[in-house]
Design a protein around this motif. Structure first.
Motif: not given
Length: 199
Positions: A117-125
């Motif tokens: 999640l962090v590596e792919n910048g998915l937090g805002p989802l």
């Protein structure tokens, strides 16, 4: 409906937390399980992996030889990026289908269990990002003990993932799993109450 992104490095206990949340009634979308599903024998995903990495990554039965593929990709950032370029879009498509099913079923809390999640910048989802945390040394010992993976391979995987500080910086909520299984159960019970309150 509350969308929760759940993450944690290898050996953090993320899967244990995910299972506990499912037992409480969350719908869990497991990125690891989906990543295995999209490269099963007979899938376009497996065909694409073999086209990229060669027949050497196949086990005798025709399935993916994960340890062999792991040796290749975790030692070379470009090879890892090539694998991710194949698998991630397939996982994203299947995950979206499962999310839609959960919404249709009227589930209050959907947990998206995603290691990167962090590596792919998915937090805002997600409405909330939950990080399961334990010190690196604790995680290495767990993986060596539970999965029999050589220590150096575990460290290679840890180095290929976001570091602990980056993961904690992305968290809305942190579940500390440096202690006993009982302590973790108590922390997950409190987490579930928090998530229901937010939902």
């Amino acid at each position: 409906m509350l969308k929760v992104g759940l993450t944690g490095g290898i050996g953090s206990g993320k899967s244990t937390v995910s299972s506990a949340l499912a037992a409480y009634g969350a719908a869990v979308v497991d990125a690891d399980a989906i990543a295995r599903e999209v490269v099963e024998p007979g899938t376009p995903g497996l065909d694409a992996v073999v086209a990229e990495f060669g027949e050497g990554v196949l086990a005798p039965g025709g399935g993916l030889d994960r340890p062999r593929l792991g040796e290749v990709v975790f030692a070379d950032a470009d090879r890892l990026a090539a694998l991710n370029a194949i698998v991630h879009p397939l996982v994203a498509r299947r995950s979206a289908e499962l999310m839609e099913e959960a919404v249709a079923a009227g589930v209050e809390v959907v947990v998206y269990d995603v290691p990167l999640l962090v590596e792919n910048g998915l937090g805002p989802l997600y409405d909330v990002v939950v990080v399961v945390d334990a010190p690196d040394e604790v995680r290495v010992e767990r993986v060596v003990r539970s999965r029999g993976v050589p220590r150096e391979q575990v460290w290679a995987r840890i180095r290929a993932q976001a570091d602990r500080d980056a993961r904690l910086a992305a968290a809305d909520l942190v579940v500390d799993n440096s202690g006993t299984p009982q302590e973790l159960r108590e922390r997950v019970a409190r987490l579930w109450e928090d998530l229901l309150a937010r939902a």
